[in-house]
Design an enzyme around this catalytic site. Structure first.
Site, PDB file in Angstrom:
ATOM      1  N   ASN A 102       0.835  -1.210   0.000  1.00  0.00           N
ATOM      2  CA  ASN A 102       0.000   0.000   0.000  1.00  0.00           C
ATOM      3  C   ASN A 102       0.865   1.253   0.000  1.00  0.00           C
ATOM      4  O   ASN A 102       1.962   1.255   0.550  1.00  0.00           O
ATOM      5  CB  ASN A 102      -0.925  -0.003   1.211  1.00  0.00           C
ATOM      6  CG  ASN A 102      -1.849  -1.220   1.219  1.00  0.00           C
ATOM      7  OD1 ASN A 102      -2.072  -1.826   0.173  1.00  0.00           O
ATOM      8  ND2 ASN A 102      -2.347  -1.580   2.380  1.00  0.00           N
ATOM      9  N   HIS A 119       5.955  -0.532  -2.762  1.00  0.00           N
ATOM     10  CA  HIS A 119       5.628   0.254  -3.955  1.00  0.00           C
ATOM     11  C   HIS A 119       5.756   1.757  -3.714  1.00  0.00           C
ATOM     12  O   HIS A 119       5.200   2.560  -4.454  1.00  0.00           O
ATOM     13  CB  HIS A 119       4.214  -0.090  -4.431  1.00  0.00           C
ATOM     14  CG  HIS A 119       4.085  -1.517  -4.883  1.00  0.00           C
ATOM     15  ND1 HIS A 119       2.898  -2.208  -4.883  1.00  0.00           N
ATOM     16  CD2 HIS A 119       5.021  -2.397  -5.327  1.00  0.00           C
ATOM     17  CE1 HIS A 119       3.109  -3.449  -5.328  1.00  0.00           C
ATOM     18  NE2 HIS A 119       4.390  -3.579  -5.595  1.00  0.00           N
ATOM     19  N   CYS A 178       8.892  20.918 -11.203  1.00  0.00           N
ATOM     20  CA  CYS A 178       9.809  20.720 -10.084  1.00  0.00           C
ATOM     21  C   CYS A 178      10.193  22.075  -9.483  1.00  0.00           C
ATOM     22  O   CYS A 178      10.485  23.016 -10.203  1.00  0.00           O
ATOM     23  CB  CYS A 178      11.048  19.982 -10.591  1.00  0.00           C
ATOM     24  SG  CYS A 178      12.392  19.893  -9.393  1.00  0.00           S
TER      25      CYS A 178
HETATM   26 ZN   LIG Z   1      13.845  18.690 -10.769  1.00  0.00          ZN
END
Ligand SMILES: [Zn+2]
Length: 272
Positions: A102, A119, A178
């Site tokens: 999970n 995961h 980002c």
């Molecule tokens: Zn980046």
């Protein structure tokens, strides 16, 4: 649950050195859908693959639009009686480690330590261009700022937050890049379909399984090899495998004990 099964399960857990392998079935009682479980046919979207995600800016934009809404459901989820029982078994020393498939963080929210998130976890995002990580809370705040009316507008149309979004709604969503390098290759730090679990993490899980006196599978149908390989590994070593799951699992032929009952009932009963 028959008395015989109950006692065998209790004996294995009381003997200690238990390693837990948990799956989506453990979190359904917290309101997180189990896409591979009995209600799996209700799944609305094919899962996003890693290849589609990295290959197409529009796939990423749609992913983030759905994820922005879907994550509210997950961040609002609270650990259930099953998570709390596992944390208590860990605190008492019966459980020595937890491997979870999970990504919801609910084992940790219930107080469990030594959790390996096979995961990954939804609480972090990673930039595939520069490798920088950012918390989900931080990117969520940036997405909210970039999309001040998106959530309210969609919720007005789809109050459960999990309904199909129209193309127009999806196209109106503005993803963010980002924070450090500006790339739009920002991905939740979870293993997508078509992507491999990092080797070091797999090795850590094998080591944990090898240290176990019992492998205790909770709420996983073991449909994918990602989890099933640990059950096969334990069985090959002669380590007992106990499974609690509603419905059949691919590990059933290898199990010493199988209990087909709700986790929220079976796990708390092991504490008494
Ligand atoms: Zn980046």
């Amino acid at each position: 649950m028959t008395l015989a099964l109950d006692l065998r399960l209790r004996d294995l857990v009381d003997a200690g050195e238990v390693v837990v392998l948990s799956g989506a079935g453990l979190s359904t009682e917290s309101g997180i859908p189990d896409y591979r479980g009995p209600s799996g046919a209700l799944r609305r979207h094919a899962p996003m693959t890693y290849q589609a995600f990295v290959g197409s800016p529009s796939a990423r934009q749609r992913y983030w639009a759905r994820s922005y809404l879907g994550c509210r459901q997950i961040t609002a989820a609270r650990p259930n009686a099953g998570h709390r029982a596992v944390a208590e078994l860990h605190r008492r020393g019966s459980v020595r480690g937890i491997i979870t498939q999970n990504v919801d963080g609910l084992h940790q929210a219930a107080g469990a330590r030594d959790v390996v998130e096979l995961h990954g976890g939804l609480d972090l995002v990673v930039c595939l261009a520069c490798g920088m990580r950012e918390s989900r809370a931080s990117i969520d705040a940036r997405l909210r700022a970039a999309n001040p009316t998106f959530g309210a507008r969609v919720e007005r149309v789809n109050p459960d937050g999990d309904a199909e979004l129209t193309d127009t709604e999806l196209d109106a969503f503005r993803p963010v890049g980002c924070r450090y390098c500006g790339s739009d290759l920002v991905k939740p730090d979870v293993v997508f379909f078509g992507e491999s679990v990092p080797r070091a993490r797999v090795e850590a899980c094998y080591a944990l399984v090898e240290s176990a006196a019992t492998l205790f599978v909770l709420g996983s149908s073991l449909t994918v090899m990602s989890g099933l390989r640990f059950v096969r590994h334990a069985a090959k070593r002669g380590t007992p495998v106990a499974i609690v799951n509603q419905g059949p699992t691919r590990g059933d032929p290898l199990a010493s004990v199988k209990v087909d009952a709700p986790l929220g009932e079976v796990l708390p009963a092991l504490l008494t």
